[in-house]
Design a protein around this motif. Structure first.
Motif, mmCIF file in Angstrom:
data_model
loop_
_atom_site.group_PDB
_atom_site.id
_atom_site.type_symbol
_atom_site.label_atom_id
_atom_site.label_comp_id
_atom_site.label_asym_id
_atom_site.label_seq_id
_atom_site.Cartn_x
_atom_site.Cartn_y
_atom_site.Cartn_z
ATOM 1 N N PHE A 5 0.818 -1.208 0.000
ATOM 2 C CA PHE A 5 0.000 0.000 0.000
ATOM 3 C C PHE A 5 0.856 1.265 0.000
ATOM 4 O O PHE A 5 0.338 2.372 -0.127
ATOM 5 C CB PHE A 5 -0.945 0.009 1.200
ATOM 6 C CG PHE A 5 -2.090 -0.953 1.037
ATOM 7 C CD1 PHE A 5 -3.286 -0.545 0.462
ATOM 8 C CD2 PHE A 5 -1.961 -2.280 1.430
ATOM 9 C CE1 PHE A 5 -4.339 -1.435 0.302
ATOM 10 C CE2 PHE A 5 -3.009 -3.167 1.267
ATOM 11 C CZ PHE A 5 -4.206 -2.748 0.702
ATOM 12 N N GLU A 6 2.140 1.087 0.162
ATOM 13 C CA GLU A 6 3.064 2.213 0.061
ATOM 14 C C GLU A 6 4.393 1.714 -0.469
ATOM 15 O O GLU A 6 4.673 0.514 -0.455
ATOM 16 C CB GLU A 6 3.255 2.887 1.411
ATOM 17 C CG GLU A 6 3.744 1.972 2.512
ATOM 18 C CD GLU A 6 3.823 2.676 3.862
ATOM 19 O OE1 GLU A 6 4.694 2.291 4.666
ATOM 20 O OE2 GLU A 6 3.027 3.608 4.103
ATOM 21 N N ASN A 28 -0.955 -1.642 -4.563
ATOM 22 C CA ASN A 28 -1.989 -0.649 -4.241
ATOM 23 C C ASN A 28 -1.373 0.681 -3.820
ATOM 24 O O ASN A 28 -1.947 1.415 -3.014
ATOM 25 C CB ASN A 28 -2.890 -1.176 -3.120
ATOM 26 C CG ASN A 28 -3.594 -2.464 -3.497
ATOM 27 O OD1 ASN A 28 -4.403 -2.482 -4.420
ATOM 28 N ND2 ASN A 28 -3.273 -3.549 -2.814
ATOM 29 N N GLU A 43 -0.496 4.444 -3.801
ATOM 30 C CA GLU A 43 -1.174 5.643 -4.302
ATOM 31 C C GLU A 43 -0.232 6.837 -4.411
ATOM 32 O O GLU A 43 -0.386 7.663 -5.315
ATOM 33 C CB GLU A 43 -2.345 6.014 -3.375
ATOM 34 C CG GLU A 43 -3.461 4.979 -3.377
ATOM 35 C CD GLU A 43 -4.662 5.435 -2.567
ATOM 36 O OE1 GLU A 43 -4.661 6.599 -2.089
ATOM 37 O OE2 GLU A 43 -5.603 4.641 -2.402
ATOM 38 N N VAL A 44 0.731 6.932 -3.508
ATOM 39 C CA VAL A 44 1.613 8.106 -3.479
ATOM 40 C C VAL A 44 3.054 7.649 -3.348
ATOM 41 O O VAL A 44 3.355 6.735 -2.574
ATOM 42 C CB VAL A 44 1.259 9.040 -2.299
ATOM 43 C CG1 VAL A 44 2.198 10.244 -2.269
ATOM 44 C CG2 VAL A 44 -0.190 9.489 -2.381
ATOM 45 N N ASN A 54 -0.660 0.042 -10.401
ATOM 46 C CA ASN A 54 -0.883 0.466 -9.028
ATOM 47 C C ASN A 54 -2.091 1.400 -8.996
ATOM 48 O O ASN A 54 -2.896 1.423 -9.939
ATOM 49 C CB ASN A 54 0.369 1.146 -8.462
ATOM 50 C CG ASN A 54 1.368 0.133 -7.919
ATOM 51 O OD1 ASN A 54 1.227 -0.374 -6.817
ATOM 52 N ND2 ASN A 54 2.397 -0.169 -8.706
ATOM 53 N N LYS A 55 -2.196 2.203 -7.945
ATOM 54 C CA LYS A 55 -3.257 3.206 -7.845
ATOM 55 C C LYS A 55 -2.656 4.592 -7.706
ATOM 56 O O LYS A 55 -3.172 5.449 -6.985
ATOM 57 C CB LYS A 55 -4.165 2.879 -6.658
ATOM 58 C CG LYS A 55 -4.886 1.541 -6.801
ATOM 59 C CD LYS A 55 -5.786 1.241 -5.626
ATOM 60 C CE LYS A 55 -6.500 -0.101 -5.813
ATOM 61 N NZ LYS A 55 -7.370 -0.439 -4.660
ATOM 62 N N LEU A 56 -1.561 4.789 -8.413
ATOM 63 C CA LEU A 56 -0.797 6.023 -8.281
ATOM 64 C C LEU A 56 -1.635 7.255 -8.599
ATOM 65 O O LEU A 56 -2.309 7.324 -9.629
ATOM 66 C CB LEU A 56 0.416 6.000 -9.203
ATOM 67 C CG LEU A 56 1.621 5.153 -8.762
ATOM 68 C CD1 LEU A 56 2.708 5.203 -9.814
ATOM 69 C CD2 LEU A 56 2.150 5.638 -7.419
ATOM 70 N N LYS A 57 -1.526 8.247 -7.698
ATOM 71 C CA LYS A 57 -2.146 9.555 -7.920
ATOM 72 C C LYS A 57 -1.090 10.651 -7.972
ATOM 73 O O LYS A 57 -1.199 11.590 -8.757
ATOM 74 C CB LYS A 57 -3.147 9.865 -6.791
ATOM 75 C CG LYS A 57 -4.346 8.927 -6.734
ATOM 76 C CD LYS A 57 -5.256 9.301 -5.567
ATOM 77 C CE LYS A 57 -6.455 8.356 -5.487
ATOM 78 N NZ LYS A 57 -7.310 8.681 -4.288
ATOM 79 N N ASN A 77 -2.087 3.002 -14.497
ATOM 80 C CA ASN A 77 -2.387 3.748 -13.276
ATOM 81 C C ASN A 77 -3.505 4.732 -13.629
ATOM 82 O O ASN A 77 -3.248 5.873 -14.025
ATOM 83 C CB ASN A 77 -1.144 4.480 -12.761
ATOM 84 C CG ASN A 77 -0.185 3.555 -12.043
ATOM 85 O OD1 ASN A 77 -0.455 3.080 -10.937
ATOM 86 N ND2 ASN A 77 0.938 3.274 -12.674
ATOM 87 N N ALA A 109 -5.519 6.545 -12.144
ATOM 88 C CA ALA A 109 -5.752 7.786 -11.395
ATOM 89 C C ALA A 109 -4.614 8.783 -11.570
ATOM 90 O O ALA A 109 -4.685 9.904 -11.052
ATOM 91 C CB ALA A 109 -5.935 7.466 -9.908
#
Length: 897
Positions: A502-503, A522, A524-525, A543-546, A567, A569
């Motif tokens: 998650f990271e 997963n 995101e940042v 991933n869920k990179l924003k 990705n 997002a």
């Protein structure tokens, strides 16, 4: 004179009858009218009995039984007697013509007398022979060949493969049989069971010989092993030269019907050098060998190449259960469930199942099993490291060069069970500098394909359709073990693909890595600013990179491949990406990027830029694309140019500005282009030779000028692989105008669309058929969605029109793998007859209420499992060719309702 003749005949007949009455043979002439038809009937009965006996013998010999000598003797006599009786029957009409006086006399009484006597004797002989031709059995078990029974372990589920091999042994046309497969899959066990089967199953072989070959084989040792089986065991013989031994071995084996079993071949063994006569139909001998490499099967001229597959999940569980034991599995309620996780990690590989099963046989607490699972994930379980990985590593060590080894190691950057796109993989290799034989991707693709095929043949990769490959879980674990333990200094990898992160991982752990993959997580940042002086490859896809920290790329000077794809997002690229001055591959496909920063101009080494499937990309700064003067691969689709003034955006001006910039890229090799909305724009694009030569994907959208589209305007787009027509609401017909082609008999014809593999139609509401697809012999994917007027995929009437160009078209859809039919309200037919579909794997049918029949019969896709997804009500109304066809495909139907 006539009276004299009559008197003479009468006198002769009188003498014969008188003499015949004395010796009892007068009936030979008198009864010829009766005996000759009786002989004809008896001959028919003898033929039938001979054929019946021969048929029983043939069936018995197929079961490797040996015909009885008395049966063979009877068959030989029957054959001779049939031939002789046929001659008598053939001469019968002539003798019958000689009869006179109602059959009581003959114009040539002596000849007729002799003939009649032969007929009577033949009748008696046939009756006698037929009475002896009734056998309780026609064959018996043969003595087994001379064979040394070897100790064997019996993993489950080898029986079907043993039967397949045994059928090849029985087949007279098959002399050399190659068994290939992954290391530890059970090839030696299989060969051992075949060896031992010769000791218990009747066969016609004189001797069965086993020899272990292994890597870097010694011919002398192989000869000694063979010699020991055929009587050459003295030390004096072993001291002979290789050439002398070969002569001795050949001298014995050439007069025997032999089986030679060679285990673990890594390269071609010269049979002549060893002294083994080449098995053939004439000598009836067999050579069976095992190898990890399919190429060796070819080099050995194997007539049959049989892959030894990993076990199916059910059989894998049985084998593991057998090794662990029910006592351990039942020692705690949680262990059985945990054990199944271990089995899953072993991927059906018998070696891993047996090794880990034995290691866990005494582990009776859930903690022990959880620890083992964790160690398996990290590829650090001692039993795997000590017993399984070293065996598998022989295949890696045996790869012919460093390039091939590096390409294999690269594949572990992808997650477990991942379908790796072959072309994308080769493009990454190319940008990494691994394919250094060529400067252009179009040529490097050949080298990449060769490497992939070599890895497939070595069973280090697995084929997944035509366009994808996979890596077996245990092979991937072995590769990770190699890069983490054995080559960590020079080729350090950091791989946490599919690890449910998650990271981002602690930066200190991967700062020394050369290649890093955290794809399919997963995250995101990305907040860190790592210092990675050696990092060349970074996989952040899926991933869920924003957000990516602007300083993230600041200290990664040698990064060559950056994969940010999938990705959905990710909207903004950090300006710090300009620091990646060594970058050669930037993959932004399937992201939400809205604009490309002008800072990308510093990426002057860029060879690949993928902007495909970016639905919100609205701005590409002017002169940015043309600044990538080394660019060879460029993909771009789904573009708009809203909200930006024309002077700032290369996408304005009907995309003509972008096309002008692309014209300046002289190294461009692969191009997948944005949608064309008019025939005029498409023709202008194709007027430039560079684009015709390198375009691989085209999307035509919103054509409105004409109701007819001439598909032959694309015939000179040499590399076209993917074609998509969408929202072409006015197009009613796709024609093949101006195709004036004559192909004389015996001349091969190459379709203008032989490279095209994927075609799709969406929202083409007036289209009625797509018969032009007969020009696409290598089509693998076909999709039709929301084409509401289409009634036939291939129209028989239109097919005739195409046939007028006198081109010999093959059966359509021979390469098709996937067929998607959705919202086709009037579709009634895919094709007017059944088709073989040898490659088809998947059919989707959604909202096609008029489609009552599929072009399938029980032989379609023989040997393939076709998954069919559709509505249950639609499926219930399908009209099948016959009940056999329905039963063939029903098990593979999946209802989505």
């Amino acid at each position: 004179m006539e009276n004299c003749f009559s008197v003479g005949v009468a006198l002769e007949n009188f003498i014969i009858r008188s003499w015949g009455s004395i010796v009892g043979h007068a009936n030979y002439v008198c009864k010829l009218k009766q005996t000759l038809p009786t002989l004809t009937e008896a001959l028919q009965d003898l033929r039938a009995q001979r054929d019946d006996v021969q048929g029983m013998v043939d069936v018995a010999e197929q079961r490797l039984l040996k015909r009885l000598e008395r049966v063979q003797l009877w068959l030989s006599k029957a054959e001779t007697m049939v031939t002789e009786a046929e001659k008598l029957v053939a001469n019968g009409p002539q003798q019958m013509n000689n009869l006179c006086l109602g059959g009581f006399a003959s114009k040539n009484c002596l000849s007729t007398y002799k003939f009649g006597k032969k007929v009577a004797k033949m009748l008696q002989a046939i009756n006698d022979l037929m009475s002896k031709g009734v056998f309780d059995k026609v064959a018996e078990s043969q003595p087994a060949a001379s064979v040394v029974v070897r100790p064997e372990e019996r993993p489950i589920a080898l029986q079907p493969t043993i039967e397949k091999v045994w059928n090849c042994i029985v087949d007279k046309d098959v002399g050399i049989i190659g068994l290939y497969g992954l290391g530890g899959v059970g090839k030696t066990t299989l060969l051992t069971q075949i060896n031992n089967k010769f000791s218990t199953t009747p066969n016609g072989f004189d001797v069965v010989i086993w020899a272990l070959v292994s890597n870097g084989y010694d011919i002398g040792k192989i000869q000694n092993k063979i010699g020991g089986n055929i009587g050459f065991s003295a030390e004096s013989w072993k001291n002979k030269s290789v050439e002398e031994k070969a002569v001795d071995i050949y001298g014995v084996l050439r007069i025997k019907r032999f089986v030679v079993l060679l285990d673990d071949l890594w390269e071609r063994v010269d049979l002549n050098q060893v002294g083994i006569p080449k098995p053939s139909q004439d000598n009836g001998s067999k050579l069976i060998f095992t190898t990890r490499c399919l190429e060796v099967c070819g080099e050995m001229e194997a007539r049959e190449k049989i892959k030894v597959e990993c076990l199916e999940p059910k059989e894998a569980w049985k084998l593991f259960q057998d090794k662990v034991g029910d006592e351990t599995l039942n020692s705690h309620p949680d262990i059985r469930k945990l054990a199944k996780q271990v089995v899953e990690r072993c991927g059906g590989l018998p070696l891993a199942l047996i090794t880990i099963g034995r290691a866990m046989a005494c582990k009776t607490t859930p903690g022990d099993w959880k620890y083992a699972i964790e160690m398996l994930k990290r590829c650090t379980l001692p039993k795997m490291e000590n017993e399984v990985f070293p065996l598998l590593k022989f295949s890696y060590d045996n790869l012919p060069n460093v390039t091939m080894k590096c390409c294999l190691l690269y594949c572990c950057l992808y997650p477990e069970d991942y379908c790796i796109p072959k072309k994308r993989l080769v493009e990454y290799w190319f940008c990494e500098g691994m394919l250094n034989e060529f400067d252009r991707i179009s040529e490097a693709q050949m080298q990449g394909d060769y490497i992939i095929n070599s890895l497939l043949n070595a069973c280090l990769l697995e084929r997944d359709g035509e366009d994808f490959v996979k890596m077996h879980d245990v092979i991937r674990d072995m590769v990770l073990w190699i890069v983490c333990e054995l080559e960590a200094k020079e080729n350090k990898f950091f791989v946490k693909a599919g690890a449910q992160l998650f990271e981002e991982p602690d930066v200190k752990i991967w700062e020394c890595a050369k290649r890093m993959s955290v794809m399919k997580n997963n995250i995101e940042v990305i907040r860190e600013t790592p210092k990675c002086p050696n990092l060349h490859s970074l996989f952040l896809s899926e991933n869920k990179l924003k957000v990516i920290n602007d300083g993230f790329f600041q200290f990664i000077p040698h990064l060559t491949v950056l994969n940010l794809s999938n990705n959905s997002a990710l909207q903004v690229l950090p300006k710090g990406i300009s620091q990646l001055i060594s970058l050669e591959c930037l993959d932004l496909s399937h992201t939400a990027i809205r604009e490309l920063p002008i800072e990308l101009k510093s990426l002057t080494k860029l060879k690949m830029l993928d902007l495909s499937c970016i639905p919100y990309l609205r701005r590409i700064p002017r002169h940015l694309i043309s600044s990538f003067f080394r660019l060879q691969i460029f993909r771009i689709t789904s573009l708009t140019s809203e909200d930006y003034p024309e002077e700032d955006n290369v996408l304005n001006g009907g995309n003509e500005n972008l096309i002008e910039e692309l014209k300046s890229l002289q190294h461009l090799n692969i191009l997948s282009m944005l949608p064309f909305t008019s025939m005029f724009a498409l023709e202008r694009f194709l007027s430039f030779n560079l684009f015709r030569c390198c375009t691989q994907e085209l999307r035509l959208s919103g054509f409105k000028e004409s109701n007819v589209f001439n598909v032959l305007c694309l015939e000179n787009v040499e590399c076209l692989r993917t074609l998509n027509l969408q929202n072409c609401e006015n197009v009613e017909e796709i024609k093949m105008e101006k195709l004036h082609t004559w192909v004389s008999p015996g001349t091969s014809y190459t379709s203008p669309f032989h490279n095209l593999t994927s075609v799709s139609f969406q929202d083409c509401h007036k289209l009625t058929d797509v018969t032009w697809l007969i020009l696409v012999p290598n089509l693998r994917y076909l999709g039709l969605v929301q084409c509401v007027k289409i009634e036939e995929i291939l129209s028989q009437g239109k097919f005739g029109e195409v046939a007028d160009v006198r081109i010999p078209y093959p059966i359509p859809f021979l390469k098709l793998e996937k067929l998607v039919l959705c919202s086709l309200w009037k579709l009634k037919s895919v094709y007017w007859d059944v088709l073989p579909f040898p490659c088809l794997k998947y059919i989707f049918v959604g909202i096609c209420p008029e489609l009552k029949k599929l072009p399938l019969n029980s032989d379609s896709a023989k040997g393939n499992r076709i998954t069919i997804d559709g509505n249950e009500d639609w499926w219930a109304e399908i009209e099948w060719e016959n009940e056999a066809t329905r039963q063939t495909f029903s098990p593979f139907f999946r209802s989505y309702s």
